[in-house]
Motif scaffolding. Structure first.
Motif, mmCIF file in Angstrom:
data_model
loop_
_atom_site.group_PDB
_atom_site.id
_atom_site.type_symbol
_atom_site.label_atom_id
_atom_site.label_comp_id
_atom_site.label_asym_id
_atom_site.label_seq_id
_atom_site.Cartn_x
_atom_site.Cartn_y
_atom_site.Cartn_z
ATOM 1 N N ARG A 18 26.072 52.251 41.741
ATOM 2 C CA ARG A 18 26.222 51.702 42.746
ATOM 3 C C ARG A 18 28.313 52.366 42.742
ATOM 4 N N THR A 19 28.462 52.938 43.594
ATOM 5 C CA THR A 19 30.105 52.900 43.552
ATOM 6 C C THR A 19 30.736 52.670 44.245
ATOM 7 N N VAL A 20 31.737 51.814 44.185
ATOM 8 C CA VAL A 20 32.242 50.805 44.725
ATOM 9 C C VAL A 20 33.272 51.449 45.844
ATOM 10 N N THR A 21 32.986 50.390 47.476
ATOM 11 C CA THR A 21 33.355 51.484 48.182
ATOM 12 C C THR A 21 34.573 49.757 48.701
ATOM 13 N N PRO A 22 35.469 50.508 49.624
ATOM 14 C CA PRO A 22 36.475 49.726 50.411
ATOM 15 C C PRO A 22 36.257 48.286 51.072
ATOM 16 N N GLU A 23 34.957 48.085 51.185
ATOM 17 C CA GLU A 23 34.175 46.925 52.140
ATOM 18 C C GLU A 23 33.738 46.369 50.984
ATOM 19 N N GLN A 24 33.515 46.649 49.359
ATOM 20 C CA GLN A 24 33.276 45.847 48.182
ATOM 21 C C GLN A 24 34.399 45.347 47.514
ATOM 22 N N SER A 25 35.490 45.881 47.921
ATOM 23 C CA SER A 25 36.704 45.476 47.151
ATOM 24 C C SER A 25 36.966 43.544 47.061
ATOM 25 N N ALA A 26 37.613 43.259 46.574
ATOM 26 C CA ALA A 26 38.020 41.889 46.558
ATOM 27 C C ALA A 26 38.859 41.997 48.317
ATOM 28 N N LYS A 27 39.727 43.402 47.881
ATOM 29 C CA LYS A 27 40.312 42.536 49.085
ATOM 30 C C LYS A 27 40.003 42.902 50.158
ATOM 31 N N ALA A 28 39.225 43.241 50.970
ATOM 32 C CA ALA A 28 38.183 43.564 51.700
ATOM 33 C C ALA A 28 37.613 41.541 51.802
ATOM 34 N N TRP A 29 38.201 41.084 51.256
ATOM 35 C CA TRP A 29 37.271 39.301 50.741
ATOM 36 C C TRP A 29 38.806 39.170 51.129
ATOM 37 N N GLY A 30 39.580 39.400 51.198
ATOM 38 C CA GLY A 30 40.353 37.934 51.208
ATOM 39 C C GLY A 30 41.677 38.152 50.008
ATOM 40 N N ASN A 31 41.337 38.849 49.366
ATOM 41 C CA ASN A 31 42.166 38.403 47.994
ATOM 42 C C ASN A 31 42.982 39.562 47.918
ATOM 43 N N GLY A 32 42.882 40.960 48.468
ATOM 44 C CA GLY A 32 44.795 41.637 48.053
ATOM 45 C C GLY A 32 44.273 42.958 46.943
ATOM 46 N N LEU A 33 43.440 43.062 46.237
ATOM 47 C CA LEU A 33 43.042 43.958 45.354
ATOM 48 C C LEU A 33 41.900 44.886 45.456
ATOM 49 N N ASP A 34 42.146 46.373 44.813
ATOM 50 C CA ASP A 34 41.193 46.718 44.900
ATOM 51 C C ASP A 34 40.297 46.973 44.202
ATOM 52 N N VAL A 35 39.286 45.861 43.984
ATOM 53 C CA VAL A 35 38.386 46.366 42.613
ATOM 54 C C VAL A 35 37.497 45.329 43.376
ATOM 55 N N LEU A 36 36.026 45.430 42.827
ATOM 56 C CA LEU A 36 34.656 45.100 42.668
ATOM 57 C C LEU A 36 34.715 43.468 42.911
ATOM 58 N N ALA A 37 34.612 43.164 44.113
ATOM 59 C CA ALA A 37 34.219 41.436 44.539
ATOM 60 C C ALA A 37 33.565 41.078 43.884
ATOM 61 N N THR A 38 33.659 39.995 43.222
ATOM 62 C CA THR A 38 32.751 38.871 42.262
ATOM 63 C C THR A 38 31.643 38.950 43.252
ATOM 64 N N PRO A 39 31.776 38.512 44.394
ATOM 65 C CA PRO A 39 30.549 38.017 45.632
ATOM 66 C C PRO A 39 29.664 39.459 45.574
ATOM 67 N N VAL A 40 30.071 40.679 45.330
ATOM 68 C CA VAL A 40 29.209 41.670 46.086
ATOM 69 C C VAL A 40 29.040 41.833 44.456
ATOM 70 N N LEU A 41 29.969 42.020 43.240
ATOM 71 C CA LEU A 41 28.786 41.874 41.940
ATOM 72 C C LEU A 41 27.446 41.257 42.262
ATOM 73 N N LEU A 42 27.072 39.626 42.122
ATOM 74 C CA LEU A 42 26.444 39.058 42.091
ATOM 75 C C LEU A 42 25.701 39.132 43.085
ATOM 76 N N TRP A 43 25.903 40.138 44.275
ATOM 77 C CA TRP A 43 24.860 39.764 44.738
ATOM 78 C C TRP A 43 24.161 41.797 44.318
ATOM 79 N N LEU A 44 23.898 42.239 43.874
ATOM 80 C CA LEU A 44 24.742 43.446 43.490
ATOM 81 C C LEU A 44 23.224 43.012 41.967
#
Length: 132
Positions: A18-44
């Protein structure tokens, strides 16, 4: 429900990329960072595990996640590609254990295990209905 057999699948691997999208980023989860969020990585990693057994799953059987014991080891920036692999390593009746690993272009970003259970979809759906 007749439980599918998985013993002969031990050692079988499935991979997804998968290519990491903005919706999958920690920023979208409230962390403020443009990196793959841990919950998304676990889901993958769950999706990769489900791919290992998908050809054996027939209604009314389905699998559900039970546990994760994984470490998120390195950040994957938004826009980069992550490849997630799951390998079935153990079968205990209806409990399936997978080794999971994820890599991006630079490093291993996740390593651990994921456990799934094979359950009856109708019984599970009834339990859900009873709770709502």
């Amino acid at each position: 429900m007749s439980t599918p057999h998985f013993d002969d699948l031990i050692g079988t691997t499935a991979t997804l990329t998968r290519t990491v999208t903005p919706e999958q980023s920690a920023k979208a989860w409230g962390n403020g960072l443009d990196v793959l969020a841990t919950p998304v990585l676990l889901w993958l990693s769950e999706i990769a595990a489900m791919k290992v057994i998908e050809d054996r799953m027939q209604d009314p059987a389905m699998s559900v996640g039970l546990a994760h014991d994984s470490a998120h080891l390195a950040p994957t920036p938004t826009g980069e590609t992550v490849t997630v692999t799951a390998t079935l390593t153990a079968v205990d009746k209806r409990r399936l254990t997978f080794v999971v690993e994820a890599r991006d272009d630079q490093a291993t970003v996740l390593r651990g295990t994921h456990t799934r259970a094979v359950v009856d979809r109708d019984a599970f759906t009834q339990k859900l209905a009873d709770r709502t």
